[in-house]
Scaffold this motif. Structure first.
Motif, PDB file in Angstrom:
ATOM      1  N   ALA A  92       0.825  -1.209   0.000  1.00 25.67           N
ATOM      2  CA  ALA A  92       0.000   0.000   0.000  1.00 25.67           C
ATOM      3  C   ALA A  92       0.861   1.262   0.000  1.00 25.67           C
ATOM      4  N   VAL A  93       1.971   1.263   0.744  1.00 29.96           N
ATOM      5  CA  VAL A  93       2.855   2.431   0.783  1.00 29.96           C
ATOM      6  C   VAL A  93       3.456   2.685  -0.598  1.00 29.96           C
ATOM      7  N   LEU A  94       3.874   1.634  -1.282  1.00 28.96           N
ATOM      8  CA  LEU A  94       4.500   1.797  -2.592  1.00 28.96           C
ATOM      9  C   LEU A  94       3.526   2.384  -3.610  1.00 28.96           C
ATOM     10  N   TRP A  95       2.306   1.855  -3.666  1.00 27.83           N
ATOM     11  CA  TRP A  95       1.328   2.378  -4.608  1.00 27.83           C
ATOM     12  C   TRP A  95       0.854   3.771  -4.209  1.00 27.83           C
ATOM     13  N   GLY A  96       0.763   4.040  -2.907  1.00 30.09           N
ATOM     14  CA  GLY A  96       0.401   5.378  -2.457  1.00 30.09           C
ATOM     15  C   GLY A  96       1.455   6.403  -2.835  1.00 30.09           C
ATOM     16  N   ALA A  97       2.722   6.041  -2.664  1.00 27.51           N
ATOM     17  CA  ALA A  97       3.812   6.946  -3.042  1.00 27.51           C
ATOM     18  C   ALA A  97       3.827   7.182  -4.551  1.00 27.51           C
ATOM     19  N   PHE A  98       3.570   6.139  -5.318  1.00 30.56           N
ATOM     20  CA  PHE A  98       3.534   6.281  -6.778  1.00 30.56           C
ATOM     21  C   PHE A  98       2.390   7.198  -7.202  1.00 30.56           C
ATOM     22  N   ALA A  99       1.210   6.986  -6.637  1.00 27.73           N
ATOM     23  CA  ALA A  99       0.053   7.810  -7.004  1.00 27.73           C
ATOM     24  C   ALA A  99       0.264   9.267  -6.596  1.00 27.73           C
ATOM     25  N   SER A 101       3.152  10.835  -6.116  1.00 35.50           N
ATOM     26  CA  SER A 101       4.215  11.417  -6.946  1.00 35.50           C
ATOM     27  C   SER A 101       3.719  11.716  -8.357  1.00 35.50           C
ATOM     28  N   ALA A 102       2.935  10.808  -8.915  1.00 33.52           N
ATOM     29  CA  ALA A 102       2.420  11.007 -10.269  1.00 33.52           C
ATOM     30  C   ALA A 102       1.511  12.237 -10.324  1.00 33.52           C
ATOM     31  N   VAL A 119       1.943  19.297  -0.686  1.00 34.20           N
ATOM     32  CA  VAL A 119       0.785  19.053   0.183  1.00 34.20           C
ATOM     33  C   VAL A 119      -0.269  18.213  -0.541  1.00 34.20           C
ATOM     34  N   VAL A 120      -0.571  18.576  -1.781  1.00 32.25           N
ATOM     35  CA  VAL A 120      -1.555  17.818  -2.551  1.00 32.25           C
ATOM     36  C   VAL A 120      -1.066  16.388  -2.781  1.00 32.25           C
ATOM     37  N   SER A 121       0.208  16.218  -3.083  1.00 37.21           N
ATOM     38  CA  SER A 121       0.773  14.882  -3.285  1.00 37.21           C
ATOM     39  C   SER A 121       0.679  14.042  -2.025  1.00 37.21           C
ATOM     40  N   LEU A 122       0.980  14.635  -0.880  1.00 33.54           N
ATOM     41  CA  LEU A 122       0.882  13.892   0.381  1.00 33.54           C
ATOM     42  C   LEU A 122      -0.551  13.508   0.704  1.00 33.54           C
ATOM     43  N   GLY A 125      -1.447  10.704  -1.859  1.00 28.64           N
ATOM     44  CA  GLY A 125      -0.708   9.493  -1.509  1.00 28.64           C
ATOM     45  C   GLY A 125      -1.237   8.856  -0.238  1.00 28.64           C
ATOM     46  N   GLY A 126      -1.568   9.675   0.760  1.00 24.46           N
ATOM     47  CA  GLY A 126      -2.137   9.148   2.002  1.00 24.46           C
ATOM     48  C   GLY A 126      -3.498   8.521   1.784  1.00 24.46           C
ATOM     49  N   ALA A 127      -4.328   9.146   0.955  1.00 16.63           N
ATOM     50  CA  ALA A 127      -5.652   8.587   0.671  1.00 16.63           C
ATOM     51  C   ALA A 127      -5.538   7.262  -0.076  1.00 16.63           C
ATOM     52  N   VAL A 128      -4.648   7.190  -1.043  1.00 17.84           N
ATOM     53  CA  VAL A 128      -4.445   5.936  -1.778  1.00 17.84           C
ATOM     54  C   VAL A 128      -3.903   4.857  -0.839  1.00 17.84           C
ATOM     55  N   PHE A 129      -2.960   5.227   0.024  1.00 14.78           N
ATOM     56  CA  PHE A 129      -2.435   4.275   1.001  1.00 14.78           C
ATOM     57  C   PHE A 129      -3.550   3.725   1.886  1.00 14.78           C
TER      58      PHE A 129
END
Length: 148
Positions: A92-99, A101-102, A119-122, A125-129
């Protein structure tokens, strides 16, 4: 002589059965790569469109779009291969970081401030995680094996 107790009929009837797999392994592989490459092309086109700010399409803009698409496809394929070997938290962390960052990269192309992009990326990424962790947590047993 002891006999086994009969199971209730409702326990057997209510168990969800997996859907049959009607496609071959090759068809699944082709579909996976088709989705990854299509998503990469859309992402690259989107990034190039944002970067040109409504101006004319140039060779440099096309090159930027194709290089962005190539980077997206490579990262997506590598993360897909690596993440499946990780426990649910790492997955989950890996896909959250990818989303995150993208999306942050796309947002940065619009020319907004870097702090806003971070801020928007975090947040994304947190929501995807959180969403993926919940999904993996509810679809795996305690040892991390997938439950069909």
């Amino acid at each position: 002589m002891a006999h086994a107790a009969p199971k209730p009929a409702t326990a057997v009837r209510n168990r969800p059965r997996p859907l049959p797999d009607v496609f071959s392994a090759r068809a699944h592989l082709v579909a996976r790569w088709t989705v990854i490459v299509s998503a990469g092309l859309v992402y690259g086109y989107w990034a190039a469109t944002i970067r040109r700010f409504g101006g004319p399409i140039t060779g440099r803009n096309l090159l930027f779009g194709f290089m962005t698409a190539l980077a997206f496809v490579i990262l997506c394929a590598v993360i897909g291969a690596v993440a499946s070997r990780l426990p649910r938290e790492g997955h989950a962390v890996l896909w959250g970081a990818f989303a995150g960052s993208a999306l942050g990269f796309l947002y940065a192309q619009s020319g907004v401030g870097m702090i806003t992009c971070v801020v928007v990326s975090l947040i994304v990424g947190g929501a995807v995680f959180l969403g993926l962790f919940y999904r993996y947590y509810t679809h795996e047993d305690a040892r991390g094996h997938h439950i069909p």
